[in-house]
Structure formats: structure tokens, C-alpha cells
Design an enzyme around this catalytic site. Sequence first.
Site, PDB file in Angstrom:
ATOM      1  N   LYS A 186       0.764  -1.184   0.059  1.00  0.00           N
ATOM      2  CA  LYS A 186      -0.067   0.068  -0.021  1.00  0.00           C
ATOM      3  C   LYS A 186       0.790   1.366  -0.023  1.00  0.00           C
ATOM      4  CE  LYS A 186      -1.484  -0.763   4.418  1.00  0.00           C
ATOM      5  NZ  LYS A 186      -2.677  -1.140   5.541  1.00  0.00           N
TER       6      LYS A 186
HETATM    7  N1  GLU Z   1      -6.570  -4.188  10.092  1.00  0.00           N
HETATM    8  C1  GLU Z   1      -5.991  -5.382   9.471  1.00  0.00           C
HETATM    9  C2  GLU Z   1      -5.021  -4.768   8.331  1.00  0.00           C
HETATM   10  O1  GLU Z   1      -5.288  -3.754   7.465  1.00  0.00           O
HETATM   11  C3  GLU Z   1      -6.719  -6.495   8.818  1.00  0.00           C
HETATM   12  C4  GLU Z   1      -7.551  -7.174   9.618  1.00  0.00           C
HETATM   13  C5  GLU Z   1      -8.136  -8.452   9.521  1.00  0.00           C
HETATM   14  O2  GLU Z   1      -8.729  -8.479   8.323  1.00  0.00           O
HETATM   15  O3  GLU Z   1      -8.105  -9.232  10.262  1.00  0.00           O
HETATM   16  O4  GLU Z   1      -3.991  -5.440   8.013  1.00  0.00           O
END
Ligand code: GLU
Length: 491
Positions: free
Chosen positions: A263
Amino acid sequence: MPTNSDLSRPVRVRFAPSPTGDLHVGNIRTALFDWAYARHTGGTFIFRIEDTDRERVTDEYIAAAIDTLKWLGLDWDEGPEKGGEYGPYLQSQRLDIYAKWAQTFLDNGDAYHCYCTSEELEAVREAQKKANIAPGYDGKCREISAANLERYKSEGRKPVVRMRMPEGSTTFVDSIRGEVTFDHNFVPDFVLVRADGSPLYTLAVAVDDVMMKVTHVLRGEDLLSSTPRQIRVYQAMGVSAADYPIFAHLPFVMGQDNAKLSKRNGEVSIAWYRDRGFLPEAICNYLALLGWSPGDDVENISMKELTELFTVERVHSSPARFDMKKLEAINGDKIRGLDLAELLKRTTPFLIKDGIITGTPAELEVVATALPIIQERIATLAEVSQMLKFLFVAKFEIDPEEAPKISDPQSQSVLVKTAEVLTGLAPWNHESIEAKLRSALIEEMGLKPRIAFGAVRIAVTGSHISPPLFESMELLGSERSLTRIKAAISK
Ligand code: GLU
């Protein structure tokens, strides 16, 4: 072994990004699969923002993530702006919930306070490296003597909360990879709450998945190794194995160079594609088929078909490779499929942003007449500015890079001839222009069309990239066309 197979519960799927930047292709492929699965099963699609790391997740990135999902048409049933029974859906607004659970884990002995300093932890890591054993917390603070506790406190140390990992292993069934086992020798006791009281991802994600009654976790495979820790949190919360979510870890999306997309690479952010005139339906179409297929060699799929056909079983287990050319081809297809009114609506903002038009009704009328002749030729909406610029410039100039291409004697004689045969031509339309130029330049002068028409194209549109020549000249009108041709001669 947890079978996590209680399918009697209504399906609840979540997309839970941590917006530390613009959402990228990999995030959106996950979101799309989450959404498609929820829609396919008639379940609920939850959008949760994981923003406990407020140094890296900003309000702007959160707003952009919300905007991106809306733009793509991935509507959510519960989440930001919508609310829902299990909200709030921003983790930064749920801190008291995580703190309460952390306290429960401490009270029950599932977690403990750890006073180790970063220097001490570093020393442990070094020693483990030397001894060739798996790195990780050594469990020193599992038992703290009264004397040591006294000392830590007098030194002003602030503890973190650490989860106790029991001996043994964790096994779960991943819908894409099958049975997965993690030996706890490689899953050391992990931090749930930092010394400043802020929760870590593993705590927040697991607590929320339980409290929001999530039944299916479809997410990137980079999170596979955090699953045993999340399961440990479920256990500490007293959740029975049958109520664990079903996990499906989606294989990576690789770049063309086989490196992992990330990203932080602006080129793969969805905003980047949007700014270049990729259509949301093209992005969804392309990403839907990136690592999933409904069976045959399908290249085009609508959102409706995707929701009808999507199953996790058909997600491929090997990494998918992102192919820009393919996305462009699909985008071109979708552009060709738009009706004129829709194409006009979508291209107008690009023309205005690029300063080609201001958006007056008269300008839009010209654009509307010109669009059908370029619709076949553009792969992105942003290309319209380059294509239609020649119709709107107040003071026409040939692209300085192109000008030398028509200064040779042959090009000059083409232009002289063109001016001669087109002067007074009536009616002025693409058929009559084409007939005249073919007879004069190709038949009479014996030139190759590419050479003859190429010179006229540059003189009239300023560039060798333009909409079809004769249609362009019809749109431009006889007066402006001839003025430009004559100006190119005198040079
Ligand atoms: N918030 C996490 C991330 O963006 C992903 C959380 C999940 O899908 O378990 O890497």
C-alpha cells in the site's frame, strides 16, 4: 480441534482495513470478496475501521477508505456512517471495550503484566539468535517475585499486558488452505496492550470479531500467522470453538515483477486508478477474477453475476499476478459499453480538471458530438483530454515534438494540396473530406495513407494521436481546419 463449522448462524463478514495510506489493489480485492460473499449468502457486510494505531491511521485516510468503497459500489450494511447493532465501527471509539477484556484476561490469569524493557527484550532476542532457537518472548514475567515487582515499580516501569500462550499447538481449518497447525513454540506470549494503555491489533480484531458476531474472516494471507493468537483471545473470552469465525486467507496479489504489491506504493492505490479514469466497474470486474474464477475462462463479469456465483471454494490457493494490460483492456471494454449520456457524465470531470473545458452547455454539446468517435479508441477516461483538446484550444499550436515531422518537403506538399482541394468543399462532412483527400493525396500524388493523412492529422489536431482524422475535421469545421493547415504550410 476447532471445527468452526456452526453454519446455523446468519453469515456476517467484515472488511477491516487499517487505513495507514490509500487502499490498494490487494485491500480492495479482499473487500470485494468479503462483499461478494456476504451478498451471495444473503448475509451482512460489515465495514470496520481498525484505527487503534492513531499515529499511522489518519482521518484523511479513513475518509478516503470510506469514499473508495462507496465509489466502487461496495455498500456495507453496518459500519461508518451507517451504524449498526454492534457499533461503533471505528476501533478508536471502542477502547473501553478492549480495556475491559484485557482486565478480564488479567483477572483470570490468561494474561499478565510484563515489565521487561526494550533493552531486556533485545538481549533475549540476541541470546536466542546465538543459541539458534526461535525468537520470541521468553516468558520471564509470567512469574514475578515480590522483590522484583517492587523494584520495577520503584524504577517507574509501566507494564504491557501480555497473553499467556499455553504449551501445545493450535489447529484450525482454513477454507482455502485446509487444515493449518501452529506449534506454540513459534507463537510466543504476545502483547495485548501497550504500556501507554493502547490496545494492539490482535486484541482489538479478535474482540471485535467476537462481539460483532462475525462468522467469516476472509482476508489477506499475510494475516494467517496471527490467527493462532486471535484464537487464543477467543478462548480467553470464553468463546466455544463452534463459534469461532471460519477463516479463509486469500493468496497474495503480486506485481508484474513478482514482488508483493504494497500500500505504500502509490501506483497500486485505488485513488491512482480513479484519477486516471479507470471505471469502478472495470476495477471490480478485474479484481473479482484475480485469484477467483466462476469456472470457465470468464473475462467479463458484472457485480450481479459476481454475487450470484461467488464461493470461497473457487478462490485459487496460489498467488495472483496483477496485470495492468488486462485491466486496461477491461476498462476499454467497459467504456465502450457506456451509453453516450453516461460517457459524457463520466468524462466531463476529467476535461474540466485538465482545463480543456469549463463545462458550459455549448462545450458539452461539442464533447457529446465528439465522444462517439473516440469511444472505441480510449482505454481510460483521462485520455479524452488529450484526444479532444484540439477542439477547444483558444490559440492552436502544434505539439513542439510533432512540428518537425511535417516540415519536410513531402509533408509540405501534402498540406498545400490539402488546402487546395478542401477550400470551398461543401457539404463539409467526414465523407466528403475523406473522398476529396483520398483522390488528391493517395490516387493523384500516389502517397501511402499513413504518410499523407499523418501530416494532415498533425496540422489539424497538433498531434499524431487524435480521434479519426476525417471526423475530427468535420467536428472542427472548415474554417478552423483550413486555417490550421495553412498555418502549418507557412512554417
Ligand atoms: N486491519 C488489518 C489490516 O488492515 C486487517 C484485519 C483483518 O482482516 O483481520 O491489515
